[in-house]
Design a protein around this motif. Structure first.
Motif, mmCIF file in Angstrom:
data_model
loop_
_atom_site.group_PDB
_atom_site.id
_atom_site.type_symbol
_atom_site.label_atom_id
_atom_site.label_comp_id
_atom_site.label_asym_id
_atom_site.label_seq_id
_atom_site.Cartn_x
_atom_site.Cartn_y
_atom_site.Cartn_z
ATOM 1 N N LYS A 253 0.827 -1.212 0.000
ATOM 2 C CA LYS A 253 0.000 0.000 0.000
ATOM 3 C C LYS A 253 0.866 1.269 0.000
ATOM 4 O O LYS A 253 0.336 2.374 -0.105
ATOM 5 C CB LYS A 253 -0.905 0.009 1.234
ATOM 6 C CG LYS A 253 -1.853 -1.185 1.331
ATOM 7 C CD LYS A 253 -2.886 -1.169 0.214
ATOM 8 C CE LYS A 253 -3.956 -0.143 0.455
ATOM 9 N NZ LYS A 253 -5.043 -0.163 -0.548
ATOM 10 N N THR A 254 2.195 1.084 0.123
ATOM 11 C CA THR A 254 3.104 2.239 0.046
ATOM 12 C C THR A 254 3.870 2.251 -1.277
ATOM 13 O O THR A 254 4.847 2.983 -1.426
ATOM 14 C CB THR A 254 4.104 2.213 1.213
ATOM 15 O OG1 THR A 254 4.845 0.977 1.187
ATOM 16 C CG2 THR A 254 3.399 2.357 2.545
ATOM 17 N N ARG A 265 -8.882 -2.379 1.319
ATOM 18 C CA ARG A 265 -8.346 -1.651 2.454
ATOM 19 C C ARG A 265 -8.199 -2.614 3.623
ATOM 20 O O ARG A 265 -8.876 -3.634 3.690
ATOM 21 C CB ARG A 265 -9.266 -0.489 2.828
ATOM 22 C CG ARG A 265 -9.325 0.611 1.765
ATOM 23 C CD ARG A 265 -10.229 1.765 2.191
ATOM 24 N NE ARG A 265 -11.628 1.313 2.352
ATOM 25 C CZ ARG A 265 -12.593 2.084 2.854
ATOM 26 N NH1 ARG A 265 -12.309 3.308 3.308
ATOM 27 N NH2 ARG A 265 -13.824 1.625 2.946
ATOM 28 N N GLU A 272 -9.520 1.570 9.994
ATOM 29 C CA GLU A 272 -8.594 1.363 8.876
ATOM 30 C C GLU A 272 -7.157 1.611 9.346
ATOM 31 O O GLU A 272 -6.854 2.606 10.000
ATOM 32 C CB GLU A 272 -8.926 2.294 7.713
ATOM 33 C CG GLU A 272 -8.050 2.026 6.488
ATOM 34 C CD GLU A 272 -8.472 2.852 5.278
ATOM 35 O OE1 GLU A 272 -7.817 2.714 4.220
ATOM 36 O OE2 GLU A 272 -9.445 3.636 5.382
ATOM 37 N N THR A 273 -6.307 0.672 9.021
ATOM 38 C CA THR A 273 -4.908 0.739 9.452
ATOM 39 C C THR A 273 -4.113 1.682 8.553
ATOM 40 O O THR A 273 -4.221 1.635 7.326
ATOM 41 C CB THR A 273 -4.272 -0.663 9.411
ATOM 42 O OG1 THR A 273 -5.054 -1.562 10.204
ATOM 43 C CG2 THR A 273 -2.849 -0.620 9.952
ATOM 44 N N SER A 274 -3.308 2.535 9.188
ATOM 45 C CA SER A 274 -2.432 3.422 8.419
ATOM 46 C C SER A 274 -1.433 2.594 7.626
ATOM 47 O O SER A 274 -0.987 1.525 8.067
ATOM 48 C CB SER A 274 -1.695 4.371 9.369
ATOM 49 O OG SER A 274 -0.672 5.065 8.681
ATOM 50 N N VAL A 275 -1.060 3.090 6.442
ATOM 51 C CA VAL A 275 -0.124 2.333 5.589
ATOM 52 C C VAL A 275 1.218 2.129 6.287
ATOM 53 O O VAL A 275 1.921 1.142 6.017
ATOM 54 C CB VAL A 275 0.075 3.053 4.239
ATOM 55 C CG1 VAL A 275 -1.205 3.032 3.411
ATOM 56 C CG2 VAL A 275 0.565 4.480 4.445
ATOM 57 N N HIS A 276 1.574 3.016 7.184
ATOM 58 C CA HIS A 276 2.863 2.889 7.876
ATOM 59 C C HIS A 276 2.791 1.926 9.052
ATOM 60 O O HIS A 276 3.835 1.547 9.604
ATOM 61 C CB HIS A 276 3.332 4.258 8.371
ATOM 62 C CG HIS A 276 3.522 5.254 7.256
ATOM 63 N ND1 HIS A 276 4.503 5.132 6.301
ATOM 64 C CD2 HIS A 276 2.816 6.383 6.929
ATOM 65 C CE1 HIS A 276 4.424 6.138 5.444
ATOM 66 N NE2 HIS A 276 3.405 6.920 5.804
ATOM 67 N N ASP A 277 1.544 1.517 9.433
ATOM 68 C CA ASP A 277 1.389 0.574 10.531
ATOM 69 C C ASP A 277 1.051 -0.824 10.055
ATOM 70 O O ASP A 277 0.767 -1.707 10.878
ATOM 71 C CB ASP A 277 0.285 1.056 11.483
ATOM 72 C CG ASP A 277 0.686 2.323 12.220
ATOM 73 O OD1 ASP A 277 1.888 2.486 12.477
ATOM 74 O OD2 ASP A 277 -0.202 3.152 12.508
ATOM 75 N N GLN A 281 5.282 -3.384 6.649
ATOM 76 C CA GLN A 281 5.986 -2.092 6.724
ATOM 77 C C GLN A 281 6.648 -1.923 8.085
ATOM 78 O O GLN A 281 7.789 -1.445 8.170
ATOM 79 C CB GLN A 281 5.022 -0.937 6.449
ATOM 80 C CG GLN A 281 4.842 -0.593 4.975
ATOM 81 C CD GLN A 281 3.978 -1.609 4.240
ATOM 82 O OE1 GLN A 281 3.406 -2.522 4.853
ATOM 83 N NE2 GLN A 281 3.879 -1.486 2.920
ATOM 84 N N ARG A 282 5.970 -2.333 9.137
ATOM 85 C CA ARG A 282 6.536 -2.200 10.471
ATOM 86 C C ARG A 282 7.691 -3.208 10.660
ATOM 87 O O ARG A 282 8.709 -2.868 11.262
ATOM 88 C CB ARG A 282 5.458 -2.451 11.524
ATOM 89 C CG ARG A 282 4.378 -1.385 11.537
ATOM 90 C CD ARG A 282 3.375 -1.621 12.664
ATOM 91 N NE ARG A 282 4.020 -1.512 13.970
ATOM 92 C CZ ARG A 282 3.406 -1.700 15.138
ATOM 93 N NH1 ARG A 282 2.109 -2.008 15.140
ATOM 94 N NH2 ARG A 282 4.051 -1.566 16.262
#
Length: 284
Positions: A253-254, A265, A272-277, A281-282
């Motif tokens: 998603k990034t 999504r 909705e989860t942030s793209v950075h979370d 990504q984490r």
């Protein structure tokens, strides 16, 4: 012959960790000293030339040995040695027959020297210097501004020209052969490196193909991140079928806009989860 030159090269240059220029400089210093002592000096004595000529020959040989020793200790007088060599040629020109003798042959060595050791405008400057120097002493001889000591006989001139040609040709040939041998070694080493790299790439491709086959065979959704930021994420066949992503498509998603999937999504506890979370990504 090539093996003999390699042994001489190894003995004289000593340290393979030094640059090609430094090792070649040591070779020239040692070769100059040997040629002066065992070829040029005996020939000069055979001709019965002035003692000053013999003294200059011994002096050049001694300077060459001193430069060689200094180079082995980390001090390389490449330019100073060159100027001393050219200075001796200028003096010998008027003491040893001028243009009628063999001194002109040694100017070919003097031109080859900057071509080997210098680059760019410095090389061009040294070559121009030696051309102007040769032209100047030829003009001085022609107009008799400085007197040239002639040969006492045709036999002396023949000995001088023959020995001068052989000595200068040997010096040029030695430099060129060493340069060619090292060039061939570098090409061989580069070829081995390229072959090893190609073998490594082939092995990695095989491993990647094996991993892809395993992922496609596993009946589970598996995602793999290809970079630390999780910008490119691919998945197994089951993951593609589950998420509606084309084979070799990007799940991230990034990812850039043109690659980013927009048809789904991700939510956690109804939010909705942030793209950075996102998990990958984490983890990345």
């Amino acid at each position: 012959m090539e093996k003999l030159l390699e042994k001489y090269w190894t003995f004289v240059t000593r340290d393979d960790s030094e640059t090609m220029n430094v090792r070649l400089y040591r070779l020239i210093c040692m070769t100059t000293a040997l040629l002066c002592f065992f070829v040029v000096l005996p020939t000069s004595m055979l001709q019965g030339l002035f003692r000053s000529m013999n003294l200059l020959i011994v002096l050049l040989a001694a300077v060459a040995l001193i430069c060689y020793r200094a180079s082995c200790r980390g001090r390389h007088y490449i330019r100073s040695f060159y100027f001393l060599f050219v200075l001796k040629l200028n003096i010998d020109w008027f003491l040893d027959g001028g243009s009628a003798g063999s001194i002109g042959f040694y100017f070919f060595v003097a031109i080859l020297y900057p071509m080997v050791f210098f680059r760019g405008m410095i090389r061009a400057g040294f070559i121009l210097f030696i051309i102007l120097d040769y032209s100047a002493i030829a003009i001085l001889e022609y107009f008799r501004i400085f007197p040239v000591i002639p040969f006492t006989s045709d036999t002396d001139r023949l000995i001088d020209i023959t020995s001068g040609f052989l000595t200068s040709a040997l010096a040029i040939a030695l430099i060129l052969i060493v340069v060619i041998i090292n060039f061939e070694r570098e090409l061989a080493a580069r070829k081995r490196t390229e072959e090893a790299l190609l073998e490594s790439e082939t092995r990695e491709r095989a491993r990647a193909a094996e991993l892809a086959a395993i992922m496609d065979a596993v009946p589970a959704a598996i995602l793999v991140s290809h970079d630390p930021d999780g910008v490119k994420i691919t998945g197994s066949r089951a993951a593609c079928d589950l998420m509606g992503i084309p084979r070799d498509g990007n799940f991230s998603k990034t990812a850039p806009n043109e690659e980013r999937p927009l048809h789904y999504r991700i939510f956690h506890d109804g939010v909705e989860t942030s793209v950075h979370d996102l998990p990958l990504q984490r983890a990345s």
